[in-house]
Design a protein around this motif. Structure first.
Motif, mmCIF file in Angstrom:
data_model
loop_
_atom_site.group_PDB
_atom_site.id
_atom_site.type_symbol
_atom_site.label_atom_id
_atom_site.label_comp_id
_atom_site.label_asym_id
_atom_site.label_seq_id
_atom_site.Cartn_x
_atom_site.Cartn_y
_atom_site.Cartn_z
ATOM 1 N N PRO A 80 40.469 37.536 66.607
ATOM 2 C CA PRO A 80 39.578 37.016 67.639
ATOM 3 C C PRO A 80 38.128 36.986 67.134
ATOM 4 N N ASN A 81 37.402 35.958 67.476
ATOM 5 C CA ASN A 81 36.003 35.739 67.101
ATOM 6 C C ASN A 81 35.799 35.461 65.613
ATOM 7 N N ASP A 82 36.857 35.256 64.840
ATOM 8 C CA ASP A 82 36.716 34.862 63.432
ATOM 9 C C ASP A 82 36.249 33.404 63.375
ATOM 10 N N THR A 83 35.369 33.142 62.453
ATOM 11 C CA THR A 83 35.005 31.750 62.164
ATOM 12 C C THR A 83 35.354 31.480 60.710
ATOM 13 N N LEU A 84 35.499 30.236 60.391
ATOM 14 C CA LEU A 84 35.824 29.869 59.014
ATOM 15 C C LEU A 84 34.693 30.285 58.081
ATOM 16 N N TRP A 85 33.472 30.130 58.545
ATOM 17 C CA TRP A 85 32.317 30.523 57.731
ATOM 18 C C TRP A 85 32.321 32.029 57.460
ATOM 19 N N ASP A 86 32.543 32.843 58.501
ATOM 20 C CA ASP A 86 32.542 34.303 58.331
ATOM 21 C C ASP A 86 33.617 34.732 57.337
ATOM 22 N N TYR A 87 34.822 34.204 57.516
ATOM 23 C CA TYR A 87 35.902 34.611 56.618
ATOM 24 C C TYR A 87 35.632 34.128 55.200
ATOM 25 N N THR A 92 34.290 34.830 49.309
ATOM 26 C CA THR A 92 33.657 34.044 48.247
ATOM 27 C C THR A 92 33.079 34.984 47.195
ATOM 28 N N PRO A 93 33.427 34.777 45.918
ATOM 29 C CA PRO A 93 32.876 35.627 44.854
ATOM 30 C C PRO A 93 31.347 35.516 44.795
ATOM 31 N N ALA A 94 30.708 36.559 44.303
ATOM 32 C CA ALA A 94 29.246 36.573 44.192
ATOM 33 C C ALA A 94 28.791 35.409 43.315
ATOM 34 N N VAL A 98 29.796 29.219 49.367
ATOM 35 C CA VAL A 98 30.683 29.419 50.513
ATOM 36 C C VAL A 98 31.267 28.082 50.966
ATOM 37 N N TYR A 99 30.477 27.014 50.878
ATOM 38 C CA TYR A 99 30.976 25.688 51.279
ATOM 39 C C TYR A 99 32.185 25.277 50.448
ATOM 40 N N ASP A 100 32.197 25.628 49.163
ATOM 41 C CA ASP A 100 33.350 25.303 48.309
ATOM 42 C C ASP A 100 34.585 26.065 48.774
ATOM 43 N N THR A 101 34.389 27.333 49.166
ATOM 44 C CA THR A 101 35.513 28.145 49.652
ATOM 45 C C THR A 101 36.050 27.563 50.957
ATOM 46 N N ILE A 102 35.157 27.149 51.854
ATOM 47 C CA ILE A 102 35.591 26.535 53.121
ATOM 48 C C ILE A 102 36.385 25.260 52.835
ATOM 49 N N ALA A 103 35.894 24.431 51.944
ATOM 50 C CA ALA A 103 36.590 23.188 51.594
ATOM 51 C C ALA A 103 37.964 23.490 51.007
ATOM 52 N N GLN A 104 38.039 24.513 50.199
ATOM 53 C CA GLN A 104 39.320 24.888 49.585
ATOM 54 C C GLN A 104 40.309 25.376 50.649
ATOM 55 N N ILE A 105 39.857 26.203 51.581
ATOM 56 C CA ILE A 105 40.736 26.686 52.660
ATOM 57 C C ILE A 105 41.211 25.514 53.512
ATOM 58 N N ASN A 109 45.218 24.287 53.762
ATOM 59 C CA ASN A 109 45.885 24.357 55.059
ATOM 60 C C ASN A 109 45.910 23.023 55.807
ATOM 61 N N HIS A 110 45.423 21.980 55.169
ATOM 62 C CA HIS A 110 45.395 20.647 55.783
ATOM 63 C C HIS A 110 44.674 20.665 57.125
ATOM 64 N N LEU A 111 43.509 21.305 57.169
ATOM 65 C CA LEU A 111 42.712 21.396 58.393
ATOM 66 C C LEU A 111 41.743 20.224 58.462
ATOM 67 N N ASP A 112 41.610 19.663 59.662
ATOM 68 C CA ASP A 112 40.672 18.565 59.871
ATOM 69 C C ASP A 112 39.311 19.053 60.365
ATOM 70 N N SER A 113 39.277 20.265 60.915
ATOM 71 C CA SER A 113 38.018 20.772 61.447
ATOM 72 C C SER A 113 37.830 22.230 61.023
ATOM 73 N N ASP A 114 36.668 22.781 61.405
ATOM 74 C CA ASP A 114 36.362 24.179 61.079
ATOM 75 C C ASP A 114 36.836 25.137 62.173
#
Length: 127
Positions: A80-87, A92-94, A98-105, A109-114
């Motif tokens: 609950p309350n997780d966002t794609l950005w937070d996770y 994301t490695p130092a 983070v945007y690359d990690t979001i795009a990869q996730i 998972n074939h997601l159309d939205s965040d």
């Protein structure tokens, strides 16, 4: 011969029969000047059309790209309350984006939205 008067100012004599013969000869010449293709000519024209269409398709249709990298994934259940950005920012490695990690996730998972839903199971890159 006949006399032709135009607007009362110009008069000329011409032969109606001679004029008709010239028009027939001209129309016969024009009808004979059309190109008629034999079987081989038709084949060449159609081959050129197909080649042009294939070339245009090759140029303008985007090519599918194969993934060259193999990504090790683990399963993650959205809390609950997780966002794609937070996770994504947590895994994301130092020094990485983070945007690359979001795009990869999203791609994995074939997601159309965040948008994530609590209890949703995601495949995520192994941290």
């Amino acid at each position: 011969m006949e006399t032709l008067t135009v607007n009362g100012t110009y008069a000329a004599e011409y032969d109606v029969e001679e004029n008709r013969k010239r028009q027939q000869a001209f129309s016969r010449h024009n009808s004979q000047s059309r190109v008629k293709l034999n079987q081989r000519g038709k084949f060449v024209v159609w081959s050129l059309v197909v080649a042009v269409v294939a070339t245009m398709a090759f140029i303008f249709i985007p090519q599918a790209t194969a993934q060259s990298e193999v990504v090790e994934t683990v399963s993650y259940t959205v809390q609950p309350n997780d966002t794609l950005w937070d996770y994504a920012s947590r895994i994301t490695p130092a020094g990485a984006d983070v945007y690359d990690t979001i795009a990869q996730i999203k791609r994995i998972n074939h997601l159309d939205s965040d948008q994530l839903t609590a209890g949703q199971t995601l495949l995520v890159p192994e941290a």
